[in-house]
Design a protein around this motif. Structure first.
Motif, PDB file in Angstrom:
ATOM      1  N   GLU A  15       0.835  -1.201   0.000  1.00 19.09           N
ATOM      2  CA  GLU A  15       0.000   0.000   0.000  1.00 19.09           C
ATOM      3  C   GLU A  15       0.875   1.258   0.000  1.00 19.09           C
ATOM      4  N   GLU A  16       0.375   2.342  -0.570  1.00 18.81           N
ATOM      5  CA  GLU A  16       1.148   3.577  -0.697  1.00 18.81           C
ATOM      6  C   GLU A  16       0.541   4.711   0.123  1.00 18.81           C
ATOM      7  N   GLU A  17       1.405   5.472   0.792  1.00 20.63           N
ATOM      8  CA  GLU A  17       0.963   6.674   1.521  1.00 20.63           C
ATOM      9  C   GLU A  17       0.528   7.730   0.504  1.00 20.63           C
ATOM     10  N   PHE A  18      -0.451   8.523   0.889  1.00 19.15           N
ATOM     11  CA  PHE A  18      -0.884   9.613   0.020  1.00 19.15           C
ATOM     12  C   PHE A  18      -0.572  10.943   0.692  1.00 19.15           C
ATOM     13  N   HIS A  19      -0.045  11.883  -0.086  1.00 19.38           N
ATOM     14  CA  HIS A  19       0.267  13.218   0.440  1.00 19.38           C
ATOM     15  C   HIS A  19      -0.392  14.266  -0.450  1.00 19.38           C
ATOM     16  N   MET A  20      -1.079  15.204   0.185  1.00 20.58           N
ATOM     17  CA  MET A  20      -1.695  16.295  -0.573  1.00 20.58           C
ATOM     18  C   MET A  20      -0.598  17.137  -1.215  1.00 20.58           C
ATOM     19  N   PRO A  21      -0.840  17.669  -2.392  1.00 20.78           N
ATOM     20  CA  PRO A  21       0.171  18.496  -3.061  1.00 20.78           C
ATOM     21  C   PRO A  21       0.330  19.859  -2.366  1.00 20.78           C
ATOM     22  N   THR A  22       1.430  20.496  -2.638  1.00 22.70           N
ATOM     23  CA  THR A  22       1.663  21.846  -2.100  1.00 22.70           C
ATOM     24  C   THR A  22       1.193  22.907  -3.078  1.00 22.70           C
ATOM     25  N   HIS A  23       0.960  22.486  -4.337  1.00 22.49           N
ATOM     26  CA  HIS A  23       0.539  23.432  -5.366  1.00 22.49           C
ATOM     27  C   HIS A  23      -0.731  22.934  -6.064  1.00 22.49           C
ATOM     28  N   CYS A  24      -1.506  23.858  -6.574  1.00 22.96           N
ATOM     29  CA  CYS A  24      -2.781  23.541  -7.211  1.00 22.96           C
ATOM     30  C   CYS A  24      -2.581  22.615  -8.406  1.00 22.96           C
ATOM     31  N   PRO A  25      -3.326  21.510  -8.490  1.00 24.59           N
ATOM     32  CA  PRO A  25      -3.172  20.593  -9.623  1.00 24.59           C
ATOM     33  C   PRO A  25      -3.639  21.184 -10.942  1.00 24.59           C
ATOM     34  N   GLU A  26      -4.347  22.327 -10.899  1.00 27.82           N
ATOM     35  CA  GLU A  26      -4.836  22.952 -12.130  1.00 27.82           C
ATOM     36  C   GLU A  26      -3.951  24.104 -12.602  1.00 27.82           C
ATOM     37  N   CYS A  27      -3.553  24.999 -11.662  1.00 30.95           N
ATOM     38  CA  CYS A  27      -2.829  26.202 -12.090  1.00 30.95           C
ATOM     39  C   CYS A  27      -1.430  26.298 -11.495  1.00 30.95           C
ATOM     40  N   ASN A  28      -1.086  25.337 -10.644  1.00 31.48           N
ATOM     41  CA  ASN A  28       0.243  25.270 -10.020  1.00 31.48           C
ATOM     42  C   ASN A  28       0.515  26.408  -9.031  1.00 31.48           C
ATOM     43  N   SER A  29      -0.532  27.135  -8.614  1.00 31.89           N
ATOM     44  CA  SER A  29      -0.351  28.157  -7.573  1.00 31.89           C
ATOM     45  C   SER A  29      -0.185  27.458  -6.230  1.00 31.89           C
ATOM     46  N   GLU A  30       0.520  28.101  -5.310  1.00 30.00           N
ATOM     47  CA  GLU A  30       0.734  27.510  -3.996  1.00 30.00           C
ATOM     48  C   GLU A  30      -0.598  27.433  -3.239  1.00 30.00           C
ATOM     49  N   LEU A  31      -0.855  26.266  -2.634  1.00 30.10           N
ATOM     50  CA  LEU A  31      -2.092  26.077  -1.872  1.00 30.10           C
ATOM     51  C   LEU A  31      -1.916  26.625  -0.467  1.00 30.10           C
TER      52      LEU A  31
END
Length: 669
Positions: free
Chosen positions: A396-412
């Motif tokens: 099984e794999e750990e999941f990590h939320m991204p630091t940047h928007c998956p659509e526009c790449n802006s910082e979340l």
């Protein structure tokens, strides 16, 4: 047989067939065999064929068949059909009881518990005792006219036992045996079976050919009367008894409960008994019994404060979580969604489940590749209950939320007090796209033909950058889109043009102002009447409106303070989009010379010249506000006979008290 004799015999047959119909479909106690019912029906049909003038809309022969409809007409409900808030456990029920007790400021109240039928909510209108119209709930304010299909339900009387004009509410459903038989037929024909009886009932009542609905053996339970007090009843239980006297079918498994402990006992007793019923239920509805107390408690923008629906625990199943995908909503929130091996839950095949946010993923220790328990409870979208850790293989794999928007790449970012990660880039393609989809949706601007795929194409091709650009689209631009022919383009342009005439509340909801739903949008439109007036409203003006809380008011002020919003409104106005409210006014504010203008009034006790509702409407028409409880902000208390704790509280606070005659004198000035 001459006309006079035919008329007399037709009436005799009407009475006989209606009686036999009531015995069979409502009481479940037939007094004659089916062959006798069929024989009499055939006799009536022959009379109506020979004398067509004797065929009336309430004739027993008019239940089956009928003309195929082109489409369903819209129907405005006289009284809104609100949805109910949900309870899922004992604590939720006790919280509901606490809110009722505090709002009523007394302990003398009781509840009525009823089975929550899993079907389709409908409204039936009768004029002088004759069935004239039946409709779906729709959005609660506007439904669809399905009268022809509802006529085929034999437990619905076409003529009441008394010539009353009224509107009643009920739940149309498909009995379990009818559902099994229907799916067997569909299976034989190679057609997709219905997932559950509720879907089957809803699908049957939305057929354009009433003969299809007639073949589905639907049934109904009536559970309410709109404006029942006007008909001389004072409690919900009395209104159900009145429905029975008039010839309606009600559910007899109801119970009046004096305390919340009685309610909880009733609810727990049905958890095990529900499989034995011949129809599906998904919970218990609990209502305050007194109609006067129901009015006193009032409603929120979405649901009554005097009722709640206890939902039974939903079916739970195990499946494998194969991945996690991310989506960006119109408010910028990034939401993780579980991708699942397809599995059936509560009659429907499920392939996705909400994971809400990263905190929940960590709290439940969810990994990609896990076997998980999922359920559907209260929401259409299933959720992950827990992980079956003992079935892990180590892959099984750990999941990590991204630091940047998956659509526009802006910082979340994570705003203070929120658990969600949010993209705050106003130019984020996902937010703009989702905002447009919301703008054109049915409850907003209702632009038919602008579905998600078309909106996505328009945005991707650079034809639209915000919702105002929709109003400058041309036919030449549209026909370049995939699967968009000339006729479709013409229809879409007509729909866009028609949306310009929508009332203000549609536009307000479509703009997607945070925390402002469809009901709140209508309240705001009624109160301010123009976009300009609302845009310049301050916190004090907004929070003075009963349904608008501080959080919503702050969101509205913040929204209209943005320069880009001002620019958007200007562009929409230039395009010809209506900026005013077109519906009925909340009150005649122009009557500012009335005593009631700007005053807060409380009604208590029994009134004789007016009903509570009539008094409320007259006061509001003169610019007053009718509240449910007495406080230091109350200007006048109208005390009828047997006034109780509210009168006492008014005297303690030194609030001015009037009797009914004083009220009438002021209203008649």
């Amino acid at each position: 047989m001459d006309l006079q004799a035919a008329e007399k015999r037709a009436q005799e047959l009407h009475n006989l067939l209606n009686q036999y119909n009531y015995e069979y479909y409502v009481l479940d106690q037939p007094s004659v065999p089916d062959s006798e019912y069929d024989r009499l029906t055939q006799e009536l049909l022959k009379i109506e064929e020979e004398f067509p003038e004797l065929q009336t809309s309430e004739s027993p022969t008019q239940r089956v068949g009928g003309q195929v409809l082109d489409a369903f007409k819209k129907v405005q409900h006289n009284v809104p059909m609100l949805s109910l808030a949900n309870a899922f456990n004992e604590d939720d029920l006790r919280d509901f009881d606490r809110r009722v007790r505090q709002a009523l400021d007394e302990n003398s109240y009781s509840y009525v518990c009823e089975l929550k039928i899993d079907g389709l909510a409908v409204s039936l209108k009768y004029e002088d005792g004759l069935f004239v119209q039946g409709s779906t709930r729709g959005d609660g304010t506007v439904g669809e006219d399905i009268s022809a299909n509802l006529r085929t339900i034999r437990s619905i009387p076409l003529r009441l036992r008394e010539p009353l004009t009224l509107e009643v509410r009920g739940e149309a459903f498909m009995p379990k045996q009818s559902f099994i038989a229907l799916n067997a037929i569909r299976d034989e024909k190679g057609e997709e079976p219905f997932a559950n009886p509720r879907n089957a009932a809803a699908g049957s009542l939305r057929q354009l050919d009433p003969r299809i609905a007639a073949s589905r053996n639907l049934d109904i339970f009536l559970y309410g009367v709109a404006e029942a007090e006007e008909l001389g009843v004072s409690t919900h239980s009395e209104s159900l008894e009145m429905l029975e006297r008039l010839g309606f079918k009600t559910n007899n498994e109801r119970k009046v409960c004096r305390t919340i402990d009685d309610v909880i006992q009733y609810v727990s007793g049905w958890a095990d008994k529900r499989p034995k019923l011949s129809y599906e239920i998904d919970g218990i509805v609990i209502k305050v019994n007194s109609l006067a107390q129901q009015k006193e408690l009032g409603t929120t923008a979405k649901s009554p404060r005097w009722a709640i629906a206890f939902k039974f625990p939903a079916e739970e199943v195990v499946t494998k979580l194969t991945g996690i995908t991310l989506s960006v909503g119109r408010t910028g929130v990034v939401t993780p969604t579980a991708l699942l091996q397809p599995v059936k839950v509560a009659g429907t095949t499920v392939q996705r489940a909400t994971l809400h946010n990263e905190d929940l993923i960590r709290e439940k220790d969810i990994k990609i590749g896990d076997f998980v328990v999922i359920k559907k409870a209260g929401d259409i979208i299933p959720e992950v209950v827990n992980v079956i850790a003992e079935r892990r293989t180590g892959e099984e794999e750990e999941f990590h939320m991204p630091t940047h928007c998956p659509e526009c790449n802006s910082e979340l970012v994570r705003l203070e007090g929120e658990v969600a990660l949010r993209c705050i880039n106003p130019q984020c393609p996902a937010q703009i796209r989702e905002g447009m989809i919301h703008f054109v949706s049915r409850n907003a601007m209702n632009i038919d033909g602008l579905g998600e795929k078309v909106v996505a194409q328009l945005y991707r091709s650079g034809l639209v950058h915000d919702v105002s650009d929709l109003y400058s689209l041309t036919k030449e631009q549209l026909i370049q889109l995939e699967r968009m022919g000339e006729k479709s383009a013409d229809n879409l342009l007509k729909a866009i043009e028609a949306s310009k005439d929508n009332s203000l509340e549609k536009l307000l909801f479509g703009l997607g102002i945070r925390h402002v739903g469809a009901k709140a949008a209508k309240t705001l439109a009624q109160q301010f009447e123009t976009m300009e007036a609302l845009a310049h409203a301050d916190m004090e003006q907004l929070t003075a409106i009963h349904e608008i809380g501080g959080k919503m008011a702050e969101a509205i002020v913040t929204y209209f303070d943005q320069p880009e919003v001002d620019e958007l409104i200007t562009k929409l106005q230039t395009a010809g989009v209506n900026m005013t409210y077109k519906g009925p006014k909340l009150s005649a504010v122009e009557a500012s010379d009335s005593f009631f203008a700007g005053k807060t009034v409380v009604l208590t006790g029994k009134l004789y010249e007016l009903t509570r509702n009539e008094a409320k409407e007259k006061i509001e028409a003169l610019g007053g506000k009718v509240a449910g409880s007495v406080s230091k902000n109350t200007d006048v208390v109208i005390a009828g006979e047997e006034a109780g704790s509210k009168l006492e509280k008014a005297l303690q606070l030194g609030v001015e008290v009037w009797d009914e005659q004083r009220l009438l004198d002021e209203l008649n000035k």
